[in-house]
Design a protein around this motif. Structure first.
Motif, PDB file in Angstrom:
ATOM      1  N   LEU A   1      10.933   2.424  -1.450  1.00  0.00           N
ATOM      2  CA  LEU A   1      11.205   1.252  -1.613  1.00  0.00           C
ATOM      3  C   LEU A   1      10.996   0.987  -3.395  1.00  0.00           C
ATOM      4  O   LEU A   1      11.960   0.193  -3.721  1.00  0.00           O
TER       5      LEU A   1
ATOM      6  N   HIS B   1      13.675  -0.783  -6.111  1.00  0.00           N
ATOM      7  CA  HIS B   1      13.001  -1.986  -6.791  1.00  0.00           C
ATOM      8  C   HIS B   1      13.605  -2.161  -7.938  1.00  0.00           C
ATOM      9  O   HIS B   1      13.456  -1.264  -8.897  1.00  0.00           O
TER      10      HIS B   1
ATOM     11  N   ASN C   1       8.886  -5.672   5.989  1.00  0.00           N
ATOM     12  CA  ASN C   1       7.514  -6.092   5.644  1.00  0.00           C
ATOM     13  C   ASN C   1       6.853  -7.372   6.128  1.00  0.00           C
ATOM     14  O   ASN C   1       6.035  -8.039   5.773  1.00  0.00           O
TER      15      ASN C   1
ATOM     16  N   ILE D   1       4.931  -0.034   6.517  1.00  0.00           N
ATOM     17  CA  ILE D   1       5.387  -0.826   5.217  1.00  0.00           C
ATOM     18  C   ILE D   1       4.361  -2.215   5.126  1.00  0.00           C
ATOM     19  O   ILE D   1       3.653  -2.356   4.096  1.00  0.00           O
TER      20      ILE D   1
ATOM     21  N   GLY E   1       4.581  -1.382   1.818  1.00  0.00           N
ATOM     22  CA  GLY E   1       5.295  -2.594   1.641  1.00  0.00           C
ATOM     23  C   GLY E   1       4.337  -3.461   1.184  1.00  0.00           C
ATOM     24  O   GLY E   1       4.491  -4.448   0.005  1.00  0.00           O
TER      25      GLY E   1
ATOM     26  N   LEU F   1      11.918  -6.029  -1.223  1.00  0.00           N
ATOM     27  CA  LEU F   1      11.238  -6.198   0.175  1.00  0.00           C
ATOM     28  C   LEU F   1      11.909  -6.987   1.196  1.00  0.00           C
ATOM     29  O   LEU F   1      11.544  -7.200   2.186  1.00  0.00           O
TER      30      LEU F   1
ATOM     31  N   LEU G   1      14.063  -6.274   3.467  1.00  0.00           N
ATOM     32  CA  LEU G   1      14.407  -5.277   4.437  1.00  0.00           C
ATOM     33  C   LEU G   1      14.796  -6.069   5.690  1.00  0.00           C
ATOM     34  O   LEU G   1      14.172  -6.977   6.331  1.00  0.00           O
TER      35      LEU G   1
END
Length: 327
Positions: free
Chosen positions: A22, A26, A274, A297, A302, A320, A322
């Motif tokens: 992650l 980011h 998440n 997550i 997450g 996040l 996802l």
């Protein structure tokens, strides 16, 4: 804003692997170091093959005490010892993914005051926090099923929980109950009525419903899949289905990742996201809440990044967004 310099302690486990996946994507984060005494000098993709081509960073056995954020991905009970042995800048914000600081009795350590990092419960405190105790995975799924009831002061009878987690919930080190030939085509319970996450679950329920003193009977199960938690939570309820749904929709109306489904739900809807997805039903004077999360997550990494985003004034969903795999 300039990118946040990130340090990770304990970089070779499943939780750290998800955190790294992650963070390398980011937009406001920059990995400064990943500490691992067993892998020092080796590329990160030695432990996490999915990172090949994403980063050239090596594991190290040295720390930078001036990082902006320090994530602790150590085994339960080891974060306290690490912070005892290593000093970090007063400006370094610590997010512990272990269980060392989750309970109120343990939240203060060496001048650091840890806030319990469940955003749906403590968002404002997290925004102002310097240190976070990230919730446990089972605790996250179960609390999100219970918080609207506690907020309405209607947990007045025993609560019954049956929840199943994937094999990654047991960590990366092989054990008698995680290797393939035992886990495949198998199902079992463990730590029945005595799981370590019960302390934080009861603590949060009492935070919203000060009179809460009802037992929570929790049966944790091992599932024959890799990741995800499927939890069912039920207790007595005097209202209608519409009453219950309204409680949940109102409580989570501003939640970034917790949503209420009007139709029955399945685990693949949350794996690799998440999200927590909840489904509420009322039958025969009982409210039944199904709660689904990805244990690695929303139940760990997450949620830790969600907390970081809140602490540094970033949009909650940064890094996040996802999507699950539905098939």
């Amino acid at each position: 804003m300039k990118k946040l310099k990130i340090g990770i302690i304990g970089g070779s486990g499943y939780t750290a692997g998800e955190l790294l996946r992650l963070l390398v994507n980011h937009p406001n984060a920059e990995l400064d170091f990943v500490f691992s005494t067993t892998n020092a000098g080796k590329p990160l993709d030695v432990a996490h093959p999915d990172l090949i081509g994403d980063t050239t960073l090596l594991f190290t056995d040295k720390i930078n005490p001036e990082v902006d954020v320090l994530f602790l991905c150590l085994g339960h009970g080891r974060s306290r010892a690490f912070l005892e042995a290593n000093e970090f800048s007063a400006s370094t914000k610590v997010i512990d993914l272990g269980n060392d600081f989750r309970l109120l009795a343990d939240k203060e350590f060496k001048g650091r005051d840890f806030v319990y990092g469940l955003p749906e419960l403590n968002k404002q405190a997290i925004i102002n926090a310097k240190n976070i105790a990230n919730p446990g995975c089972f605790a996250t799924a179960i609390q999100l099923a219970l918080l609207p009831l506690a907020n309405a002061n209607v947990i007045n009878e025993a609560v019954h929980v049956n929840a199943t987690t994937g094999s990654t919930g047991a960590g990366v080190s092989p054990s008698a109950t995680t290797h393939f030939s035992w886990r495949d085509n198998n199902f079992s319970s463990y730590k029945v009525f005595s799981h370590q996450h019960l302390g934080e679950i009861n603590q949060s329920a009492k935070q919203l419903q000060s009179t809460h003193n009802q037992p929570i009977f929790f049966i944790p199960n091992r599932g024959n899949f890799s990741r995800g938690i499927y939890a069912t939570v039920y207790t007595k309820f005097d209202g209608t289905l519409d009453d219950a749904v309204e409680l949940y929709q109102e409580f989570y109306k501003d939640a970034a990742f917790t949503v209420i489904s009007k139709t029955p739900i399945a685990l693949k809807q949350v794996v690799n996201t998440n999200k927590c997805i909840l489904h509420v039903d009322v039958k025969d004077g009982m409210v039944l809440v199904t709660s689904l999360i990805d244990n690695l997550i929303k139940g760990a990494s997450g949620q830790a990044i969600h907390n970081m985003n809140l602490m540094f004034g970033l949009d909650e969903k940064t890094g996040l967004n996802l999507k699950s795999s539905a098939f």
